[in-house]
Design an enzyme around this catalytic site. Structure first.
Site, PDB file in Angstrom:
ATOM      1  N   ARG A 135       0.764  -1.248   0.036  1.00  0.00           N
ATOM      2  CA  ARG A 135      -0.104  -0.162   0.005  1.00  0.00           C
ATOM      3  C   ARG A 135       0.979   1.422  -0.021  1.00  0.00           C
ATOM      4  NH1 ARG A 135      -2.994  -3.337  -1.544  1.00  0.00           N
ATOM      5  NH2 ARG A 135      -5.153  -3.680  -0.898  1.00  0.00           N
ATOM      6  N   LEU A 136       2.090   1.148  -0.159  1.00  0.00           N
ATOM      7  CA  LEU A 136       2.899   2.354  -0.498  1.00  0.00           C
ATOM      8  C   LEU A 136       2.779   2.801  -1.761  1.00  0.00           C
ATOM      9  CD1 LEU A 136       6.009   1.225   1.762  1.00  0.00           C
ATOM     10  CD2 LEU A 136       3.893   2.622   2.275  1.00  0.00           C
TER      11      LEU A 136
END
Length: 217
Positions: A196-197
């Site tokens: 989720r970066l």
């Protein structure tokens, strides 16, 4: 297992690509064109589909999917009934937001900007390029208004079809139907990444040019 619990467990780790400043074109329109080309080449089912968000005088937002029909350095163009809910809200606020989501490519594009009507000649040209049935539909549908039944709409459509069948050139563009141009103040390119970066790079209009910043995911 409850539906809510199973939905919470749905996850996908994004890992197809990355996005850095060195990857970006100098302006958002060129960059958008590259990503749109990728979406078309990938044969996505509706690459031009975009979520259009507007807000009414009461401050309540509304959103729907419309289709992008063209874009250039002036903005992003779509067509609709000016008397529809979105048309009324665009007339009230003159601001809108667009979102493209190309899930198969793990990409999003978000656009925020002010809204102007397209020139009448642009609306005429596009309207006349549409299939005959679509042009007739624009005449008979009071978009966003309540109607008694689908059957009543089809009766109107049949009557209009008979009328315009003998009209030279077919139906003209209705006065309450045409194009809008979203003139962007902000364009964000989002590339999904692992853990989720995600990569988020945003063009902000400043002093007649564009300033690029990275946002936290």
């Amino acid at each position: 297992m409850s539906t809510n619990h199973s939905l919470a467990d749905l996850r996908k780790d994004y890992k197809l690509a990355s996005l850095g400043k060195r990857d970006l074109a100098a302006d958002p329109f060129t960059q958008f064109g590259k990503w749109m080309d990728d979406a078309i080449k990938a044969e996505l089912p509706e690459p031009t589909a975009m979520n259009l968000a507007t807000v009414g005088a009461n401050g309540r937002p509304s959103a729907r999917i419309v289709l992008l029909k063209s874009f250039d350095a002036n903005g992003f163009v779509f067509f609709t009934n000016y008397d529809s809910r979105k048309g009324r809200e665009l007339a009230e606020s003159q601001w809108a937001a667009l979102t493209f989501h190309w899930v198969e490519l793990e990409r999003q594009v978000r656009i925020e900007g002010h809204v102007i009507k397209a020139d009448a000649a642009v609306s005429d040209e596009y309207f006349n390029s549409r299939p005959l049935a679509s042009r007739i539909g624009a005449h008979v549908s009071p978009q966003s208004e309540k109607i008694s039944s689908r059957e009543s709409l089809m009766v109107k459509f049949a009557a209009a079809t008979a009328k315009f069948a003998v009209t030279p050139g077919g139906p003209p563009r209705p006065a309450n139907w045409g194009g809008y141009v979203i003139v962007p103040e902000m364009v964000e390119f989002w590339q999904g990444r692992q853990s989720r970066l995600h990569d988020r790079l945003v063009f902000q209009r400043q002093f007649g040019g564009w300033h690029i910043e990275r946002l936290a995911p």
